[in-house]
Design a protein around this motif. Structure first.
Motif, PDB file in Angstrom:
ATOM      1  N   VAL A  53      16.021   6.006 -36.504  1.00 15.37           N
ATOM      2  CA  VAL A  53      16.149   7.116 -35.553  1.00 15.37           C
ATOM      3  C   VAL A  53      15.280   8.295 -35.995  1.00 15.37           C
ATOM      4  N   ASN A  54      15.385   8.658 -37.268  1.00 18.45           N
ATOM      5  CA  ASN A  54      14.604   9.790 -37.772  1.00 18.45           C
ATOM      6  C   ASN A  54      13.114   9.493 -37.773  1.00 18.45           C
ATOM      7  N   PHE A  55      12.748   8.236 -37.991  1.00 18.55           N
ATOM      8  CA  PHE A  55      11.337   7.880 -37.973  1.00 18.55           C
ATOM      9  C   PHE A  55      10.765   8.032 -36.564  1.00 18.55           C
ATOM     10  N   GLY A 118       4.061   1.543 -32.771  1.00 16.47           N
ATOM     11  CA  GLY A 118       4.623   0.215 -32.543  1.00 16.47           C
ATOM     12  C   GLY A 118       5.069  -0.472 -33.806  1.00 16.47           C
ATOM     13  N   SER A 119       5.293   0.300 -34.861  1.00 14.10           N
ATOM     14  CA  SER A 119       5.640  -0.282 -36.144  1.00 14.10           C
ATOM     15  C   SER A 119       7.065  -0.827 -36.137  1.00 14.10           C
ATOM     16  N   SER A 120       7.197  -2.046 -36.568  1.00 19.43           N
ATOM     17  CA  SER A 120       8.528  -2.622 -36.798  1.00 19.43           C
ATOM     18  C   SER A 120       8.635  -2.895 -38.290  1.00 19.43           C
ATOM     19  N   ALA A 121       8.308  -1.877 -39.049  1.00 20.66           N
ATOM     20  CA  ALA A 121       8.223  -1.994 -40.501  1.00 20.66           C
ATOM     21  C   ALA A 121       9.606  -1.936 -41.137  1.00 20.66           C
ATOM     22  N   LYS A 127       9.326   4.615 -45.125  1.00 17.72           N
ATOM     23  CA  LYS A 127       9.308   5.703 -46.113  1.00 17.72           C
ATOM     24  C   LYS A 127       7.881   5.963 -46.593  1.00 17.72           C
ATOM     25  N   LYS A 128       7.148   4.890 -46.808  1.00 18.62           N
ATOM     26  CA  LYS A 128       5.757   5.032 -47.249  1.00 18.62           C
ATOM     27  C   LYS A 128       4.928   5.758 -46.176  1.00 18.62           C
ATOM     28  N   LEU A 129       5.130   5.389 -44.919  1.00 19.11           N
ATOM     29  CA  LEU A 129       4.408   6.053 -43.827  1.00 19.11           C
ATOM     30  C   LEU A 129       4.799   7.526 -43.732  1.00 19.11           C
ATOM     31  N   ILE A 133       3.039  12.266 -44.003  1.00 12.48           N
ATOM     32  CA  ILE A 133       3.406  13.575 -43.447  1.00 12.48           C
ATOM     33  C   ILE A 133       3.812  14.523 -44.565  1.00 12.48           C
ATOM     34  N   GLN A 134       4.456  14.011 -45.596  1.00 13.67           N
ATOM     35  CA  GLN A 134       4.767  14.863 -46.746  1.00 13.67           C
ATOM     36  C   GLN A 134       3.479  15.378 -47.382  1.00 13.67           C
TER      37      GLN A 134
END
Length: 175
Positions: A53-55, A118-121, A127-129, A133-134
């Motif tokens: 959800v947060n992603f 479209g990532s279903s990671a 977290k890596k993605l 942003i960090q």
């Protein structure tokens, strides 16, 4: 490359009388607020709090942030930096650092959006993605501080009144 700015750190702060420089500085608080929201989402993702959800919210908020950041960057890269560059050059020193930081932050944002689409990671991959942003957050936080405390005061002292008016008129054309 950020150490290139350190040589200019001893300059006394100047009040920004230029309408254009004030506008550029006043664009920072809303951008900072958006950045804080993005960073907060990445922290939730790191802590396994509703990762999916947060992603998804992070993707949406990054696109909104990018839409606000791009014209601000364009005002600086297209108007302010070239004006200052006539005095201090653009291939090294403060302007080169500013442009490098813009490029780095934009690259992190672009990588995030491209890879997130479209990532279903797995949670670890998400977290890596979010780390992109960090990284952009840390770069831009320091970058904004440099502009507010070094670059904008430098421009205030450097540019003539006519150039300050030209700066203001030039940045008004970029929406």
């Amino acid at each position: 490359m950020s150490s290139c700015m350190s040589g200019f750190g001893g300059m006394p702060s100047a009040e920004l009388k230029s309408k254009g420089l004030r506008q550029l500085k006043e664009e920072h608080p809303p951008l900072r607020s958006q950045m804080e929201g993005l960073f907060s989402l990445t922290q939730k993702i790191d802590k396994d709090i509703e990762i999916e959800v947060n992603f998804q919210e992070l993707i949406t908020k990054v696109k909104e942030f990018q839409a606000a950041l791009d014209p601000h960057s364009e005002r600086e890269e297209g108007v302010l930096f070239p004006m200052m560059g006539t005095y201090i050059g653009t291939t090294s020193g403060p302007i080169a650092v500013m442009e490098y930081e813009h490029d780095q932050a934009k690259a992190h944002i672009k990588s995030f959006l491209e890879q997130a689409a479209g990532s279903s990671a797995s949670p670890d991959e998400l977290k890596k993605l979010a780390g992109y942003i960090q990284n952009a957050y840390f770069i831009l936080t320091e970058h904004f501080n440099k502009k507010e405390n070094v670059l904008f005061p430098m421009a205030e002292r450097m540019l003539s009144n006519e150039e300050k008016e030209e700066l203001y008129q030039g940045i008004q054309k970029i929406k």
